[in-house]
Write an enzyme that holds these catalytic residues in place. Sequence first.
Site, PDB file in Angstrom:
ATOM      1  CG  ASP A   1     -56.761  -3.511  -8.008  1.00 51.13           C
ATOM      2  OD1 ASP A   1     -55.675  -4.165  -7.891  1.00 51.13           O
ATOM      3  OD2 ASP A   1     -56.826  -2.071  -7.698  1.00 51.13           O
TER       4      ASP A   1
ATOM      5  CD  GLU B   1     -64.107   0.122 -12.644  1.00 48.59           C
ATOM      6  OE1 GLU B   1     -63.192  -0.584 -13.145  1.00 48.59           O
ATOM      7  OE2 GLU B   1     -64.085   1.242 -12.173  1.00 48.59           O
TER       8      GLU B   1
ATOM      9  CE1 TYR C   1     -60.250   5.575  -8.206  1.00 45.50           C
ATOM     10  CE2 TYR C   1     -61.488   4.812 -10.111  1.00 45.50           C
ATOM     11  CZ  TYR C   1     -61.370   4.795  -8.659  1.00 45.50           C
ATOM     12  OH  TYR C   1     -61.851   3.817  -7.880  1.00 45.50           O
TER      13      TYR C   1
ATOM     14  CD  GLU D   1     -64.769   1.965  -8.026  1.00 47.27           C
ATOM     15  OE1 GLU D   1     -63.831   2.195  -8.415  1.00 47.27           O
ATOM     16  OE2 GLU D   1     -65.183   0.904  -8.124  1.00 47.27           O
TER      17      GLU D   1
END
Length: 602
Positions: free
Chosen positions: A161, A405, A458, A494
């Site tokens: 991303d 990831e 997240y 993160e």
Amino acid sequence: MWEFSAVFKQLFPSISPWQRHCKATGPVIDMPVPASFNDITQDPSLENYIGWVWYEKEVLLPLRWLQGDPAPRVVLRFGSAHYYSIVWVNGVQVVEHEGGHLPFEADISSVVQGSPGSLCRITVALNNTLTPHTLPPGSIQYMADKSRYPKNYFVQNTKFDFFNYAGIHRPVVLYTTPAAYIDDITVTTTSSDSVAMVQYQVSVVGSTANSLSLSLRDQEGKVVATGDGPVGELKVLNPNLWWPYLMHENPGYLYSLEVRMQAQLGGALLEDVYTLPVGIRTVHVTSSQFLINGRPFYFHGVNKHEDADIRGKGLDWPLIVKDFNLLRWLGANSFRTSHYPYAEEIMDLCDAYGIAVIDESPGVGIKLPESFGNRSLQHHLAVMEELVRRDKNRPSVVMWSVANEPASELPPAAHYFKTVIAHTKALDPSRPVTFVTDANYALDHGAPYVDVICVNSYFSWYHDPGHLEVIPLQLTAQFENWYKTYQKPIIQSEYGADSVPGLHSDPPMMFTEEYQQALLREYHSVLDKKRKEYVIGELIWNFADFMTNQGTTRVLGNKKGIFTRQRQPKAAAFVLRDRYWKIANESSCLPPAITSHSLFLK
């Protein structure tokens, strides 16, 4: 300024000899270097261009570089070029390199020394196409429906991303060495209360009849230790240790190691001198702590990107200095080079300012099964060799990260990461190695091989969006499950939420500055409990907004920054600043946990 041209819609054309000149490929334009080419013009086709581009520049070399017996060695060096590079000098191919974030160079002496006084033409063919076997991986998708797409229409697909900027992103330099020269230096350090040992290894190329002398100087220029020979140890009494920012009143202390070589070659006496900054510090990992110089270290920092308006990923000194000023204002003591190695100039400032770095390879987006095969593995190993060779002597680099990831829940990930991590440890036994995961703790095949668990999550954003109330339960369970399974320290590598600057809502709603603040506070409440146990760090995603591919969930890029892309603070920046300074004030006087220690990790 370089001449530039793009060979539109040619991914892998054969390059014939007549093409080894930029003007032969078509019309040329001016292109600044270093810079990404994507945002420089008003041409939308160049913005998302995939394929070959050409750079060219002519320079006049000093006559003293081209004369002598033996003549100096002339080297052409690229800080980085994304992604695949072929370089010619005066029409002669001198180097080919795969990878977009690490330096490469070529000895061009034989090409240029036969024509003193003539212009030296440097030509670069650069291809930014990503495949399942590149790092990062990608794939080319051809659109076969001619009723919907033009003939031969294709797109570049990626599983990461951020925008796949391309170009010559870092400085291009020409330099010289003697015909016999210092090729490499490796330094490691150990220390106790009053004595430090600096182990060194020096390699010389071009002559076996050489002598080496070394001197270590402190910041006042005083010689504190001397040595000689290619391998040895320097003893430093009462050393000034390298400490991270906010962990000591004098962070980032650097000595200067001067290595001087004299060699006999063809009846001539040659001399080469190289000065290497050296920080004396140790790193050790326990089941619940990360120790620097024997003291517990807590990562309160950020994830970043090399990303800015217009220049894309091109090196920009004013931006770099601004970012470091913001880091220190924020009270950040660390960052991860998400998701690729950063410029050497950035790393130099980390050494000097005491910013601890998790140094990450470009292993992002490793999602497809074919990206875990032997071809990809061999390239990943080669990239780690390049990265360790470049950054092995940096005191700021306290841990290597081999990937971000990946699809580590896939069975091939076990062999893949066992091999990459073992290879990295063999290259550098002095530092811990990790990769950053977003997989389920019970399914992750790579986690058994890391020294530190780094987890991205997240909650209330990608999972249960808008429901801040789930964060305490889910985040607590995340930490407890990982620690129960592996008994290794954990970094929240993160977390975060997008916020559009100036968008407000009370009660907080997604994409507002208030929601970003509220989400951070929910995470912090859990982190405050777990950092007393085995959580050793937190890195916000992200330091600043950054560009991504266009999509329905991205409005001019990713907006998870606590600063805008122009480096203006959002409300969340002040939340994080208050927190980081509070943590720094709590931990700055922690007593030493170990009084004698070494860099070696079991």
